[in-house]
Each structure stands twice: as C-alpha cells, then as structure tokens.
Design an enzyme around this catalytic site. Structure first.
Site: not given
Ligand code: F6P
Length: 367
Positions: A16, A142, A144, A239
C-alpha cells in the site's frame, strides 16, 4: 556480492502506498548518484515490475521536485509476490513460484542490489530474495506503524495528522448537533494511528484493535457526558476493533489476495448499537484512503530522507540484507530476516494508554 563495487541499483516501492515514498526514492537516488556514482534503475509497480521486467533508468531530473509529492512515481502493487504470484490457468488464478524468472531480470539488468521500500509483506518477500542470493536493503513504510524492528515508519506521522485534522473538524459539527460522532481510523490490527490521533484530537473514547470493546462501558461513558451537560461525544475507533467475544467488521472478502479481509464499517455498526442503547443520535465517518493521500508532513519528509540516505550508505558500503530503522533518534539497521512476518501492535500497558485515561478519555473497555 559483498565486497564488489556497486554500480547499478534497482529501487521499488511495494505494498500500500503512503506519504513519503517519493521522498525516500529521491533521497536514495540522489545520494547514490551524487556521492557514489551509482546508476539507479526504477522498477515499476513494486514486485510486479520485477516479475514482468518493467524497469527504467532514473535520471537526476526524474527524482528532482518529488520530495513533497504524495504517492509514488514508480507505482506500486500489493498483490505481486515472486514466490506466490497469481497466474491465470484456464481462466482461474493459481499461485506459482516465479522467483527464478524474477531473479533472472535482476541479473539481466546487472543490478548489484535492490532497495525495497515496503511494509511487512514486502520485507517477507525481501527476506526470501535475500535467501536466494539477491542483495537487498529495506526501507520501512506504512501508515500503520506496525513494522517490527523500527520505532517509527515513515507515512505514519502524515496519516496521524490527517486523522487528527478530521477529528478536529468532526468536533465542531458534533458540538452543533449534540451528536455522538465516530471517526473510523485505519491501521489494520494495530492501534497506533487511533491512539495517536485520538489523543491529539481529544477524543472522548478511543477504541483499539488490541483491546476488545465493551459496548455497555462505551455507552455509559457517552451517557455520563450527556448527563454532565456535554451533549456530544467523539469516538476514535480503529477499523480493526472488535467487540468482546465478537469479530471484526469486514467490508469485503477478497479471494487470492495477501489480505483476504478488507476491513471497514465498524464505526457504522458501533454507532447504530450506541444509538439503540442510549437513544443519543450518532453519525459515523470512515476516513479510509484519505489517510494515505497527499503531501507528507515535514517530520515524514525528514524521516524519509534520513531513511533514504541511510539505505544508500548501506548499499554503497556493501551492507546488504538489512533494513534501515529508527531507534530513539538514531538511524540504525536491522537484519531483514528479523523483520518480515511480524507486526508490532500497541501493548496494553503502553504509556499512551495511561496518558489518554489520565485526561478522562475512556478506552474501549475497562483495563
Ligand atoms: O496497511 C496500510 C493500510 O492503509 C491499512 O491501514 C488498511 O487496512 C489497508 O492498508 C487498506 O488497504 P487497501 O489499499 O488495499 O485498501
């Protein structure tokens, strides 16, 4: 190949995307070109370009003027994997090991090393390439922030500030309408983005994937605020959050993908549950890919540049099979073999959780 003079290096961005990829490409390429007279080959669309032999020589001009640009000038793919590539056989995708052909492309382009900018999945692929004799240097990316081996990944700071800005904006409309507003934040199984944006945005409840949430506890918190005259509440929810004894909310199951579960929608489900139980009006906002777009923050530009220069130095000195990393304030490197396949989630005794609770923010459940 350690000890041999490095002349040509391939660079790719995989997985990503996130803000700061171009800043890393620029730093690696400029540093190699200017200081080490190394030619840099850009590989298109991550490992897909390596598999399909799509590469191009990068000029100094190609990597100039891209520091502040989001996305990646090289393109990326989060599906390609030389060791398990989906190939259509009789119209059906079948996973095949195409690594021999992929490594032949590395040899064809006379690449002395690869710089792989990626996250957990990309580092796992890099590790396997290393085991097959391809010299690799990794750069951790990332939003994240869940990559093992580094304190911080680039892209995280930008995503955290976008999510914080969103919470700020939601705050004013929540206040006007006296609503419970949920903001759903990315991060998959890691709550770093949510805890950071939640604290920075002053959320009233922060719900992380690492801690199963207790619906009654959350409802009690927002009802209590209401009783004390605070007629709105902001809930920052990951999420990947799930209720006690329950499951994550899946927006779609994707067959033949590394990430077969596409997360999304927990804020909508939880918002409805809260409204049903408390009678308070709720609304949910899923931030989604907004968190990955646009220009990187100054902190991410600096970190990406430090990582890029660090990666170039590893390449130039023949220190392969390592990933650059941040430890405290220092750029260091760690063996790639120790990184791939492991994720770093938020420990439940992390000081950020204490800080949140100390200012009256509730977590998803009693600790
Ligand atoms: O890993 C980065 C990330 O943005 C996660 O936070 C999110 O769950 C996922 O990627 C979304 O992936 P995709 O771009 O495939 O929708």
């Amino acid at each position: 190949m350690t000890g041999k003079k490095v002349r040509r290096v391939g660079i790719l961005t995989a997985g990503g995307d996130c803000p700061g990829l171009n800043a890393v490409i620029r730093a690696v390429a400029k540093s190699l070109m200017l200081n080490h007279k190394v030619e840099v080959i850009g590989i298109e669309d991550g490992f897909e370009g390596l598999i399909e032999d799509r590469m191009r020589v990068l000029s100094y001009d190609d990597v100039s003027g891209i520091l502040q640009r989001g996305g990646t000038i090289l393109g990326t793919s989060n599906k390609a994997d030389p060791f398990a590539q989906a190939i259509l056989v009789d119209g059906k995708p079948v996973k095949k090991d195409v690594s021999a052909g992929t490594i032949a492309h590395v040899e064809k382009w006379r690449l002395d090393a690869l710089v792989c900018i990626g996250g957990d999945g990309s580092m796992s692929i890099s590790r396997k390439l290393v085991e097959r004799g391809v010299p690799v240097v990794g750069v951790p990316k990332t939003i994240d922030n869940d990559l093992f081996g580094t304190d911080v990944t680039f892209g995280f700071d930008t995503a955290a500030s976008i999510a914080t800005d969103a919470i700020d904006r939601i705050h004013t409309t929540a206040q006007s309408h006296h609503r419970v507003m949920l903001v759903e934040i990315m991060g998959r199984t890691a709550g770093w983005l949510t805890i950071s944006a939640g604290i920075a945005g002053g959320a009233d409840v922060i719900i992380l994937p690492e801690m199963e949430y207790d619906l009654n506890y959350i409802c009690e918190k927002v009802a209590e605020r209401s009783r004390y005259g605070k007629r709105f509440s902001i809930i920052a929810v990951s999420e990947g959050a799930k209720p006690r004894g329950g499951e994550v909310v899946v927006s779609r199951l994707v067959k033949d993908s590394h990430e077969s579960i596409r997360l999304g929608g927990v804020s909508i489900k939880l918002g409805n549950d809260i409204e049903d139980l408390t009678g308070l009006e709720t609304r949910a906002t899923v931030l989604g890919h907004l968190q990955r777009g646009g220009p990187p923050t100054p902190n991410d530009r600096i970190l990406a540049t430090r990582f890029g220069v660090g990666a170039a130095a590893l390449v130039a000195t023949g220190q392969f099979n390592r990933m650059v990393a941040l430890r405290g304030t220092d750029i260091v490197s760690v063996p790639i073999t120790e990184v791939g396949g492991r994720t770093r989630t938020v420990p439940l005794d992390h000081p950020l959780l204490d800080v949140a609770e100390a200012v009256g923010t509730a977590l998803g459940a009693k600790r």
